[in-house]
Scaffold this active site. Sequence first.
Site, PDB file in Angstrom:
ATOM      1  N   ARG A  53       0.821  -1.220   0.000  1.00 56.27           N
ATOM      2  CA  ARG A  53       0.000   0.000   0.000  1.00 56.27           C
ATOM      3  C   ARG A  53       0.849   1.262   0.000  1.00 56.27           C
ATOM      4  NH1 ARG A  53      -2.122   2.493   4.427  1.00 56.27           N
ATOM      5  NH2 ARG A  53      -1.991   0.617   5.735  1.00 56.27           N
ATOM      6  N   TYR A 106     -11.252  25.079  -9.362  1.00 59.28           N
ATOM      7  CA  TYR A 106     -11.984  23.895  -9.814  1.00 59.28           C
ATOM      8  C   TYR A 106     -13.157  23.631  -8.863  1.00 59.28           C
ATOM      9  CZ  TYR A 106     -12.019  18.742 -10.852  1.00 59.28           C
ATOM     10  OH  TYR A 106     -12.326  17.450 -11.182  1.00 59.28           O
ATOM     11  N   ASP A 178      -2.767  24.424  -7.522  1.00 52.65           N
ATOM     12  CA  ASP A 178      -3.147  23.402  -8.502  1.00 52.65           C
ATOM     13  C   ASP A 178      -2.431  23.703  -9.812  1.00 52.65           C
ATOM     14  OD1 ASP A 178      -4.456  21.869 -10.513  1.00 52.65           O
ATOM     15  OD2 ASP A 178      -6.247  21.720  -9.270  1.00 52.65           O
ATOM     16  N   LYS A 203      -5.043  14.146 -16.280  1.00 54.70           N
ATOM     17  CA  LYS A 203      -5.035  15.057 -17.418  1.00 54.70           C
ATOM     18  C   LYS A 203      -3.741  14.897 -18.226  1.00 54.70           C
ATOM     19  CE  LYS A 203      -8.964  16.811 -15.811  1.00 54.70           C
ATOM     20  NZ  LYS A 203      -9.207  16.147 -14.517  1.00 54.70           N
TER      21      LYS A 203
END
Length: 387
Positions: A53, A106, A178, A203
């Site tokens: 993990r 966003y 961002d 993206k």
Amino acid sequence: MRDATLVTTLGRDPEQNDGIVNPPIQRASTILFPTVDSLLAARPGPGVVNYGRYGTPTTFALEEAVATLEGAGGAVVVGSGKGAIVATMLALLQAGDHVLVADNVYHPTRQTTDGLMKRMGVASDYFDPLVPEQVRQKIRKETRVVYLESPGSLTFEITDVAAIAEIAHAHGALVVFDNTWATPLYFKPYEHGVDVTIHAATKYIGGHSDLMMGIVTSTAALHGRLRQGIQDLGMSVSPEDCWLALRAIRTLDVRLRRHMESGIEVAQWLQGRPEVARVLHPALPSDPGHALWKRDFKGASGLFGIVLNPASPAAVAAMLDDMELFGMGWSWGGYESLLIPTFPQKSRSATAWRPEGPCLRIHVGLEDPDDLTADLDAGFARLRAAS
């Protein structure tokens, strides 16, 4: 080395992998240790294989590559861009804290601050991203984070990041930025005072519309705190996805350059259309944010906005429904072009957005720009016919 060289070399070590150019996909849950001492000494951390993990060498190769490109002290991958937003806020904020957020972020970022973080006891305010002085006016003694996005989501304003960072740091607050639009290639956030960056790697870093991923980078001083916060949430990313992102990074420089060049060409074409009131693209000399963009950014991506002259919803639907090359979808950053209606006025609280007519968001992909403008021309014909 320059970015074009870095994207082809970072995160791979052929000498350690029998001369194989690309790193292998290493899947794991359990990691075995030869002795009690080695078992107890292996603590989760950057590059430490402790438990699946926490990451495998495939994960660490991607994190190292992105951190180096960004100029950061470290990076951590998570399952999506929204996951990166949530994990960062939960790692940096606690009950009683306050976060200041640019009004053009966003929309899912607003959902996080107004929903989850509010329930966790974190207060929030929004400010005009074009007025750095508002940060000074609205910052409180309990403000821990100032959250920015430039260009702004949907409306593409350019913010003076360095000016806001200076104010935030003077009041003891961190700056979270961002950087999805520009990627590490076209904006170097740590040169402008940023402390933490967020990427929706879904993206441009992923680049092929087949990957969900977020990446958080930070200064070295904050990296341990963010990594621990993300581990506390149990977030992990499959090594297959990390490998896909590493593979996509190899072409990030050439892809982004084509997105930029084609995007500017299409944007200039749109400026001459009678159906278009405004093109929202900071790389255009006519854009209000162009001087700041030119000062701070090394390039532009293929995502920008359009404000149409007044038209009915039915006319806009007639234009969009039958586009041949422009698809409709909620993502962007892949090789394909996209065109969707947007409603920025619904996501503002500190500023007003008063467009002349309907708004569209366009992502210019890797198709030939002449074919894209032909598709848009046919769409505008349908718009006029339905008006």
